[in-house]
Design a protein around this motif. Sequence first.
Motif, PDB file in Angstrom:
ATOM      1  N   MET A   1      35.345   1.168 -20.471  1.00  0.00           N
ATOM      2  CA  MET A   1      36.440   0.301 -20.030  1.00  0.00           C
ATOM      3  C   MET A   1      37.058   0.825 -18.745  1.00  0.00           C
ATOM      4  SD  MET A   1      36.678  -2.340 -21.711  1.00  0.00           S
ATOM      5  CE  MET A   1      38.022  -2.946 -20.732  1.00  0.00           C
ATOM      6  N   LEU A   2      37.221   2.157 -18.683  1.00  0.00           N
ATOM      7  CA  LEU A   2      37.782   2.759 -17.473  1.00  0.00           C
ATOM      8  C   LEU A   2      36.911   2.415 -16.264  1.00  0.00           C
ATOM      9  CD1 LEU A   2      39.819   4.617 -16.095  1.00  0.00           C
ATOM     10  CD2 LEU A   2      38.441   6.559 -16.749  1.00  0.00           C
ATOM     11  N   GLY A   3      35.592   2.598 -16.435  1.00  0.00           N
ATOM     12  CA  GLY A   3      34.676   2.282 -15.349  1.00  0.00           C
ATOM     13  C   GLY A   3      34.728   0.814 -14.977  1.00  0.00           C
TER      14      GLY A   3
ATOM     15  N   SER B   1      45.168   2.888  -5.207  1.00  0.00           N
ATOM     16  CA  SER B   1      43.732   2.689  -5.060  1.00  0.00           C
ATOM     17  C   SER B   1      43.134   2.717  -6.461  1.00  0.00           C
ATOM     18  CB  SER B   1      43.110   3.762  -4.160  1.00  0.00           C
ATOM     19  OG  SER B   1      42.831   4.912  -4.907  1.00  0.00           O
ATOM     20  N   PRO B   2      41.882   2.220  -6.626  1.00  0.00           N
ATOM     21  CA  PRO B   2      41.356   2.082  -7.986  1.00  0.00           C
ATOM     22  C   PRO B   2      41.359   3.382  -8.796  1.00  0.00           C
ATOM     23  CG  PRO B   2      40.002   0.851  -6.487  1.00  0.00           C
ATOM     24  CD  PRO B   2      40.985   1.604  -5.638  1.00  0.00           C
ATOM     25  N   ASN B   3      41.331   4.537  -8.138  1.00  0.00           N
ATOM     26  CA  ASN B   3      41.376   5.755  -8.953  1.00  0.00           C
ATOM     27  C   ASN B   3      42.565   6.654  -8.654  1.00  0.00           C
ATOM     28  OD1 ASN B   3      40.362   6.454  -6.528  1.00  0.00           O
ATOM     29  ND2 ASN B   3      38.356   7.082  -7.283  1.00  0.00           N
ATOM     30  N   SER B   4      43.658   6.052  -8.151  1.00  0.00           N
ATOM     31  CA  SER B   4      44.801   6.895  -7.791  1.00  0.00           C
ATOM     32  C   SER B   4      45.543   7.436  -9.013  1.00  0.00           C
ATOM     33  CB  SER B   4      45.765   6.126  -6.878  1.00  0.00           C
ATOM     34  OG  SER B   4      46.231   4.967  -7.517  1.00  0.00           O
ATOM     35  N   LEU B   5      45.211   6.928 -10.216  1.00  0.00           N
ATOM     36  CA  LEU B   5      45.927   7.435 -11.392  1.00  0.00           C
ATOM     37  C   LEU B   5      45.078   8.375 -12.248  1.00  0.00           C
ATOM     38  CD1 LEU B   5      47.984   4.364 -12.637  1.00  0.00           C
ATOM     39  CD2 LEU B   5      48.708   6.241 -11.193  1.00  0.00           C
ATOM     40  N   ASP B   6      43.902   8.777 -11.751  1.00  0.00           N
ATOM     41  CA  ASP B   6      43.031   9.648 -12.546  1.00  0.00           C
ATOM     42  C   ASP B   6      43.721  10.945 -12.951  1.00  0.00           C
ATOM     43  OD1 ASP B   6      41.066   7.865 -12.459  1.00  0.00           O
ATOM     44  OD2 ASP B   6      39.724   8.971 -11.132  1.00  0.00           O
TER      45      ASP B   6
ATOM     46  N   VAL C   1      41.907   7.393 -31.473  1.00  0.00           N
ATOM     47  CA  VAL C   1      41.082   7.299 -30.278  1.00  0.00           C
ATOM     48  C   VAL C   1      41.931   7.790 -29.119  1.00  0.00           C
ATOM     49  CG1 VAL C   1      39.964   5.726 -28.660  1.00  0.00           C
ATOM     50  CG2 VAL C   1      39.782   5.315 -31.106  1.00  0.00           C
ATOM     51  N   VAL C   2      41.389   8.688 -28.299  1.00  0.00           N
ATOM     52  CA  VAL C   2      42.076   9.000 -27.052  1.00  0.00           C
ATOM     53  C   VAL C   2      41.636   7.952 -26.050  1.00  0.00           C
ATOM     54  CG1 VAL C   2      42.322  10.617 -25.160  1.00  0.00           C
ATOM     55  CG2 VAL C   2      42.283  11.460 -27.477  1.00  0.00           C
ATOM     56  N   ASN C   3      42.566   7.158 -25.606  1.00  0.00           N
ATOM     57  CA  ASN C   3      42.212   6.014 -24.778  1.00  0.00           C
ATOM     58  C   ASN C   3      42.082   6.406 -23.313  1.00  0.00           C
ATOM     59  OD1 ASN C   3      41.788   3.535 -23.734  1.00  0.00           O
ATOM     60  ND2 ASN C   3      43.903   2.858 -23.952  1.00  0.00           N
ATOM     61  N   PHE C   4      40.863   6.814 -22.925  1.00  0.00           N
ATOM     62  CA  PHE C   4      40.654   7.222 -21.536  1.00  0.00           C
ATOM     63  C   PHE C   4      40.769   6.038 -20.583  1.00  0.00           C
ATOM     64  CE2 PHE C   4      38.472  10.694 -23.775  1.00  0.00           C
ATOM     65  CZ  PHE C   4      39.205  11.739 -23.256  1.00  0.00           C
ATOM     66  N   ALA C   5      40.692   4.824 -21.134  1.00  0.00           N
ATOM     67  CA  ALA C   5      40.826   3.651 -20.274  1.00  0.00           C
ATOM     68  C   ALA C   5      42.267   3.456 -19.814  1.00  0.00           C
ATOM     69  CB  ALA C   5      40.341   2.404 -21.000  1.00  0.00           C
TER      70      ALA C   5
END
Lengths: 298, 335
Positions: A106-108, A220-225, A33-37
């Motif tokens: 999970m990411l969301g 921030s919640p998406n600073s690691l995207d 599984v590529v863990n996008f979370a």
Amino acid sequence: MLILDTLLIGLSSGAIYALMALALVLVWRSTRVVNFAQAGQAILSTYIGYEVMNRTHSYWISIPFAIIAGGAIAAFIDAVIMRALAKRSHKGSVAEIAPVIATLGMLGLIRSLTGAIWGNEYLQYTSPVSGKGYLIGGHTIPFSPQNTVIVVGALLVMGVFAVIFKFTNLGLALRAASFQPEISRLAGIRVDRIRTIGWAFAGSAGAVAGALVTPTSYLSPNSLDLLLVSGFVAAVIGGLDSLIGAVLGGLILGVGFAFILQYIGTSVTFSAAFIILIVVLFVRPRGILGSKVGRRDA
Amino acid sequence: MRKSKALSALTFLALGLALLGLSNFVDELRVYQGAQIGVYIIAISSIILLTGYSGQISLGHGALMAIGGYSAVLSFTYWHLPVLLAFTVGALSSALAGFILGMAAARLSGPYLAGTTLALAVGLPSLANQFHILGGEQGLSFDIGEAPKWIADKTVGEFTQYKWFFWITVLCTLVTMWFIKNLLQSRYGRTWKAVRGNPSAAALSGINVGRSKVLAFTVSSALAGLAGALLAMLLGLVAPMAFTLTLSFTIVTGAVLAGVTNLAGSIVGALVLVVIPELTDAVATHLGGSQKITANLPGLITSVLLILTVIFAPNGPQLHKRMRASKKESSNTIK
């Protein structure tokens, strides 16, 4: 001199990509599984580190907490979500993409959760070490003490992983369980439990990446995207199932990015990841150190 | 066969007229949300076609929507095309991008494809900062103007801007659904299903697997492009901020909630996507929650729904029920 500067910066960001790639590869090897979370898990652990730092006023104390949190979150996701998923959705029209969708969910979930708790604004998770470049002979190089911390921290994690995987029974079990789950089970390895431990290691690596890189920008919640994408590209360069490949891939990507940034411009970094990925997938789809199984059979 | 086709065409027509009529009796906000639902229906259908029928995944449809949106706006602004033609240009340029991406995609499987399209979704919108013509972070404004007089005069009450948006969206959505429905029942739809079910068997039956996948990706991208153009119209602009990674995730979520193999489910998925923020907003203001919670509650709930759906009803709520029913039937016959 400029080339050396660029190389140093590349090594620092490459170390972070390598950690992220390690996290993705560890999970990929054991569960396909590529863990996008992973970006979400890392950000949540970093927020926990941030809270600890606010209470203890020490960056150094907060890092172990972030690492433990990262491991716990990952173990929880595997034990609760991924196991339930594996039991239920091995058939049906979406079986192939179900794990991808679940990790996206999970990411969301984690993003919204961190947003609801800490808000969407930029927070500062600061390190006591300076982010200003070293001064060498009247010339400020872009490599700062924080970059040193990043490189040393990443090396430490890699060293610990290398020792665990090479010299301990746990490492042996981890390797066995990921390559031959059925036979490992017959040999008395509790594959499910070992898998969860593998996830925990991955989560911890991601947490280190988050805690080390965040002081150089903001939280921030998406600073690691973007880090997730870079980590994925690095993992693919390395072959997606090789730990050493992940490290090499990270470093290659980091240095490559640094040179693109230096000689082409900052605006192309986002698209560069995509282009590099496409090139790698067309030229050498199994990466530099990947096993013979190509992406088609994945 | 002919008769049922005519019947379903009539159903679509009646549905369209009913919706247009309805737009006269509800308030502005609802009309706008109706248009939003239309945009989501098209976007979700594009994923259903791609994932549910052709078995490919894309986390980058937000980027393809951006291509559609930007091309529509550019052709509208610089070539002064009529709105519907500008939308067509948007869909076509997105299809072209999808064709190229599809060629790469046909060679990739599951996680690789997901990662590649993810990289596209993260990378592409930032290109807008690089080319002056794309307007940078602020983007480009898109004002399609008011409805022509001959339409506005014939309706009851004031013909507002939002109502005009709604009419255009309804028209596009119905035409699109009609098109996809027929396409999926055609030779191509059957080919896609065959390839998804068993690529080797499909190849042995003389289907060109690669070509079929590329075609699915191209058609799906065209639909995404149209949705992007419509979204730009609703927002009144195109900007990188409008086509974020979250948008890509949102439409995948909608498709999964709809049941990825069920075209009619796209309506349910779109409704959920629009209704949930509305509901959570109401609940949060009622409970006096802070802005942090209000802003993130919709995402939280849709994510939880997504995870639950994929674990407990991976084929979508509706199909799941149907499958269980048919299983019961077959077990009865065995007895």
